[in-house]
Motif scaffolding. Structure first.
Motif, PDB file in Angstrom:
ATOM      1  N   PRO A  76       0.129   9.463  -4.597  1.00  0.00           N
ATOM      2  CA  PRO A  76      -0.308   9.861  -3.256  1.00  0.00           C
ATOM      3  C   PRO A  76      -1.804  10.136  -3.136  1.00  0.00           C
ATOM      4  O   PRO A  76      -2.331  10.191  -2.038  1.00  0.00           O
ATOM      5  CB  PRO A  76       0.489  11.133  -2.977  1.00  0.00           C
ATOM      6  N   SER A  77      -2.506  10.289  -4.249  1.00  0.00           N
ATOM      7  CA  SER A  77      -3.938  10.587  -4.180  1.00  0.00           C
ATOM      8  C   SER A  77      -4.813   9.344  -4.288  1.00  0.00           C
ATOM      9  O   SER A  77      -6.036   9.460  -4.341  1.00  0.00           O
ATOM     10  CB  SER A  77      -4.313  11.576  -5.297  1.00  0.00           C
ATOM     11  N   ASP A  78      -4.234   8.153  -4.283  1.00  0.00           N
ATOM     12  CA  ASP A  78      -5.004   6.916  -4.418  1.00  0.00           C
ATOM     13  C   ASP A  78      -5.793   6.661  -3.129  1.00  0.00           C
ATOM     14  O   ASP A  78      -5.247   6.224  -2.112  1.00  0.00           O
ATOM     15  CB  ASP A  78      -4.073   5.746  -4.725  1.00  0.00           C
ATOM     16  N   LEU A 111       3.731  10.287   2.166  1.00  0.00           N
ATOM     17  CA  LEU A 111       2.546  10.948   2.694  1.00  0.00           C
ATOM     18  C   LEU A 111       2.883  12.092   3.641  1.00  0.00           C
ATOM     19  O   LEU A 111       2.022  12.908   3.946  1.00  0.00           O
ATOM     20  CB  LEU A 111       1.688   9.938   3.456  1.00  0.00           C
ATOM     21  N   ARG A 169      -4.400   1.118   3.591  1.00  0.00           N
ATOM     22  CA  ARG A 169      -3.275   1.305   4.504  1.00  0.00           C
ATOM     23  C   ARG A 169      -3.773   1.563   5.930  1.00  0.00           C
ATOM     24  O   ARG A 169      -3.276   0.964   6.888  1.00  0.00           O
ATOM     25  CB  ARG A 169      -2.408   2.467   4.031  1.00  0.00           C
ATOM     26  N   ALA A 201       5.628   5.939   5.856  1.00  0.00           N
ATOM     27  CA  ALA A 201       4.977   6.421   4.643  1.00  0.00           C
ATOM     28  C   ALA A 201       5.564   7.770   4.279  1.00  0.00           C
ATOM     29  O   ALA A 201       4.903   8.789   4.356  1.00  0.00           O
ATOM     30  CB  ALA A 201       3.479   6.515   4.847  1.00  0.00           C
ATOM     31  N   TYR A 248       0.837  -1.204   0.000  1.00  0.00           N
ATOM     32  CA  TYR A 248       0.000   0.000   0.000  1.00  0.00           C
ATOM     33  C   TYR A 248       0.874   1.257   0.000  1.00  0.00           C
ATOM     34  O   TYR A 248       0.595   2.228  -0.698  1.00  0.00           O
ATOM     35  CB  TYR A 248      -0.930   0.040   1.219  1.00  0.00           C
ATOM     36  N   GLU A 249       1.937   1.240   0.801  1.00  0.00           N
ATOM     37  CA  GLU A 249       2.818   2.403   0.865  1.00  0.00           C
ATOM     38  C   GLU A 249       3.533   2.635  -0.461  1.00  0.00           C
ATOM     39  O   GLU A 249       3.742   3.777  -0.874  1.00  0.00           O
ATOM     40  CB  GLU A 249       3.774   2.269   2.039  1.00  0.00           C
ATOM     41  N   ALA A 265      -4.155  12.883   3.495  1.00  0.00           N
ATOM     42  CA  ALA A 265      -4.588  11.810   4.388  1.00  0.00           C
ATOM     43  C   ALA A 265      -4.591  12.331   5.809  1.00  0.00           C
ATOM     44  O   ALA A 265      -3.572  12.405   6.452  1.00  0.00           O
ATOM     45  CB  ALA A 265      -3.658  10.615   4.284  1.00  0.00           C
ATOM     46  N   ARG A 324      -5.008   4.492   0.341  1.00  0.00           N
ATOM     47  CA  ARG A 324      -5.031   5.215   1.611  1.00  0.00           C
ATOM     48  C   ARG A 324      -5.906   4.511   2.633  1.00  0.00           C
ATOM     49  O   ARG A 324      -5.517   4.295   3.779  1.00  0.00           O
ATOM     50  CB  ARG A 324      -5.578   6.615   1.340  1.00  0.00           C
ATOM     51  N   LEU A 327       1.114   4.374  -2.684  1.00  0.00           N
ATOM     52  CA  LEU A 327       0.985   5.786  -2.301  1.00  0.00           C
ATOM     53  C   LEU A 327       2.218   6.603  -2.673  1.00  0.00           C
ATOM     54  O   LEU A 327       2.107   7.809  -2.898  1.00  0.00           O
ATOM     55  CB  LEU A 327       0.667   5.901  -0.815  1.00  0.00           C
TER      56      LEU A 327
END
Length: 195
Positions: free
Chosen positions: A130-132, A158, A139, A155, A122-123, A175, A136, A126
């Motif tokens: 970063p806008s997924d 982020l 995670r 992360a 997941y990281e 986030a 987010r 991202l």
């Protein structure tokens, strides 16, 4: 060269004779054409043909990760989570920036309850995007399930992410952990595999 056996079909079913002309021509279409044919077969609900097309595309173009990504996402939709994880991991070995394979792999790992493996995936998603929102949420779900405080999670992508980087524009974190109730998180939507 990576070769992964085709998914077993119920009852040892074989391809229909009507599909053979399509399968005999797929090598003429290149990887993009073969993937388009596989996707069209999926849309028609012909998963057996789609699997065969993904397999042949992977054999014909072993340097391309896209056939493994498509095959892995189809395997996930069909409930073959272990095979999906293998296929999507192989796709990422070929193309580490394949966000579709990474997002699908993270979701499959959550479904397999392999949360410690899902978090870095997941990281990675991202870091690429970063806008997924699905990544987010996934995670945060994994962090809550593993009891890892969001402040301690790794992360770096982020840390300073904002909606608008224009000078003078208000800065808003993408986030904000306070927006999510991590005391009873919902599992990420399974529909995210359909990207």
């Amino acid at each position: 060269m990576l070769l992964i056996a085709a998914m077993a079909l119920p009852g040892g079913a074989r391809m229909a004779a009507a599909d053979e002309p399509v399968l005999n021509e797929v090598g003429l279409h290149g990887p993009e054409g073969m993937l388009a044919l596989a996707h069209a077969a999926e849309l028609r609900g012909d998963n057996r043909l789609a699997i065969e097309l993904y397999r042949r595309a992977q054999e014909a173009f072993p340097w391309a990760g896209a056939p493994l990504t498509g095959w892995g996402l189809l395997a996930a939709r069909l409930g073959a989570a272990e095979q999906a994880a293998t296929l999507l991991t192989a796709a990422l070995d070929i193309d580490p920036e394949d966000i579709e394979a990474a997002a699908g792999l993270a979701e499959v790992l959550v479904d397999l309850d392999r949360l410690d493996e899902a978090l870095p995936v997941y990281e990675m998603v991202l870091r690429i995007d970063p806008s997924d929102v699905a990544a987010r949420e996934g995670r945060l779900y994994v962090l809550a399930q593993t009891g890892t405080p969001t402040q301690q999670a790794s992360a770096p992508a982020l840390a300073d992410a904002t909606v608008d980087q224009t000078p003078g524009a208000p800065s808003m974190p993408l986030a904000a952990p306070t927006l999510f109730d991590t005391s009873a998180p919902a599992k990420p939507a399974a529909g995210a595999l359909w990207r």
